[in-house]
Motif scaffolding. Structure first.
Motif, short mmCIF file in Angstrom:
data_model
loop_
_atom_site.label_atom_id
_atom_site.label_comp_id
_atom_site.label_asym_id
_atom_site.label_seq_id
_atom_site.Cartn_x
_atom_site.Cartn_y
_atom_site.Cartn_z
N THR A 9 0.83 -1.21 0.00
CA THR A 9 0.00 0.00 0.00
C THR A 9 0.86 1.25 0.00
OG1 THR A 9 -0.16 -0.09 2.41
CG2 THR A 9 -2.03 -0.95 1.18
N PHE A 10 0.39 2.22 -0.75
CA PHE A 10 0.89 3.58 -0.70
C PHE A 10 -0.27 4.38 -0.12
CE2 PHE A 10 3.27 1.51 -4.06
CZ PHE A 10 4.57 1.90 -3.81
N LYS A 11 -0.33 4.46 1.21
CA LYS A 11 -1.52 4.96 1.88
C LYS A 11 -1.82 6.43 1.56
CE LYS A 11 -4.01 4.28 6.17
NZ LYS A 11 -3.95 3.75 7.51
N LYS A 12 -0.80 7.28 1.53
CA LYS A 12 -1.04 8.69 1.24
C LYS A 12 -1.59 8.88 -0.17
CE LYS A 12 2.27 10.72 4.40
NZ LYS A 12 3.52 11.49 4.55
N LEU A 13 -1.14 8.04 -1.10
CA LEU A 13 -1.61 8.15 -2.48
C LEU A 13 -2.86 7.30 -2.72
CD1 LEU A 13 1.83 7.93 -4.31
CD2 LEU A 13 0.53 9.97 -3.69
N ARG A 14 -3.24 6.51 -1.72
CA ARG A 14 -4.41 5.65 -1.78
C ARG A 14 -4.32 4.66 -2.96
NH1 ARG A 14 -7.99 7.39 1.95
NH2 ARG A 14 -9.87 6.50 1.10
N ILE A 15 -3.19 3.95 -2.99
CA ILE A 15 -2.97 2.91 -4.00
C ILE A 15 -2.76 1.59 -3.27
CG2 ILE A 15 -1.46 2.06 -5.83
CD1 ILE A 15 -0.86 4.95 -6.54
N ALA A 16 -3.56 0.59 -3.64
CA ALA A 16 -3.46 -0.74 -3.04
C ALA A 16 -3.06 -1.73 -4.14
CB ALA A 16 -4.79 -1.15 -2.44
N ILE A 17 -2.05 -2.53 -3.85
CA ILE A 17 -1.56 -3.51 -4.82
C ILE A 17 -1.71 -4.90 -4.22
CG2 ILE A 17 0.43 -4.29 -6.17
CD1 ILE A 17 1.50 -1.39 -5.95
N PHE A 18 -2.31 -5.79 -5.01
CA PHE A 18 -2.48 -7.18 -4.61
C PHE A 18 -1.71 -8.07 -5.57
CE2 PHE A 18 -6.20 -4.99 -3.04
CZ PHE A 18 -6.41 -5.55 -1.79
N VAL A 19 -1.06 -9.09 -5.04
CA VAL A 19 -0.39 -10.11 -5.84
C VAL A 19 -1.19 -11.39 -5.64
CG1 VAL A 19 1.73 -11.41 -6.20
CG2 VAL A 19 1.85 -9.00 -5.53
#
Length: 140
Positions: free
Chosen positions: A52-62
Motif C-alpha cells: 500500500t501507498f496509503k497517502k496516495l491511496r494505492i493498493a496492490i495485490f499479488v
C-alpha cells in the motif's frame, strides 16, 4: 487420484504461504530499489493489500493463479476434494470483487497482478505501478 500420500500432501499444503511469496518479494524488492517506500500487508486498509501507498491511496495485490481463480471456468479443476476447492476458489474470487468495490468506492486505486505476470513481465508491472504513482503524485 492423488500421487502423494496424505502426509506428503499435508506437508505440501502447509508450505504454501499467504504472505511473503516469491512474486511478492520480487515486486517489493524491485519497488524498494527504485526508491519507492510502501507498507506491506497493511491491516488498517480494507482487504489487507500486499503493498500500500496509503497517502496516495494505492493498493496492490499479488494474486496466485490457483487460489484466486485465474481462468477458473476454463481451467482443469482439482480432482481431490473438488467441492471444497471449488467453493474456496469461488469465495476468494467473490472476496476479491468485494475488496475491489469497497476500496474503489473509498477513493483507492486498486492494482491486481497475477504471480506469473510478475515473474515473466516485471518491467510492465513496474511501469503500470509507476504510472499510477506519478498520476496520483504529480511532480511540482
Amino acid at each position: 487420484m492423488d500421487n502423494l500420500t496424505e502426509d506428503q500432501r499435508r506437508k505440501n499444503m502447509q508450505a504454501i504461504r499467504s504472505t511473503g511469496t516469491k512474486a511478492e518479494l520480487l515486486l517489493m524488492k524491485t519497488l524498494w530499489s527504485l526508491g519507492y517506500r510502501y507498507r506491506k500487508n497493511n491491516k488498517t486498509v480494507f482487504g489487507k493489500p500486499d503493498i500500500t501507498f496509503k497517502k496516495l491511496r494505492i493498493a496492490i495485490f499479488v494474486d496466485s493463479e490457483f487460489f484466486h481463480g485465474k481462468d477458473f471456468e476454463t481451467k482443469k479443476k482439482p480432482v481431490n476434494n473438488a467441492d471444497f476447492w471449488e467453493k474456496k476458489i469461488r469465495r476468494n474470487m467473490e472476496r476479491d470483487n468485494e475488496v475491489n468495490t469497497h476500496l474503489i468506492q473509498s477513493g483507492w486505486t486498486v492494482l491486481r497482478f497475477w504471480t506469473n505476470q510478475i515473474k515473466k513481465d516485471l518491467p510492465t508491472v513496474i511501469a503500470t505501478i509507476e504510472h499510477h504513482l506519478s498520476s496520483k503524485n504529480p511532480i511540482p
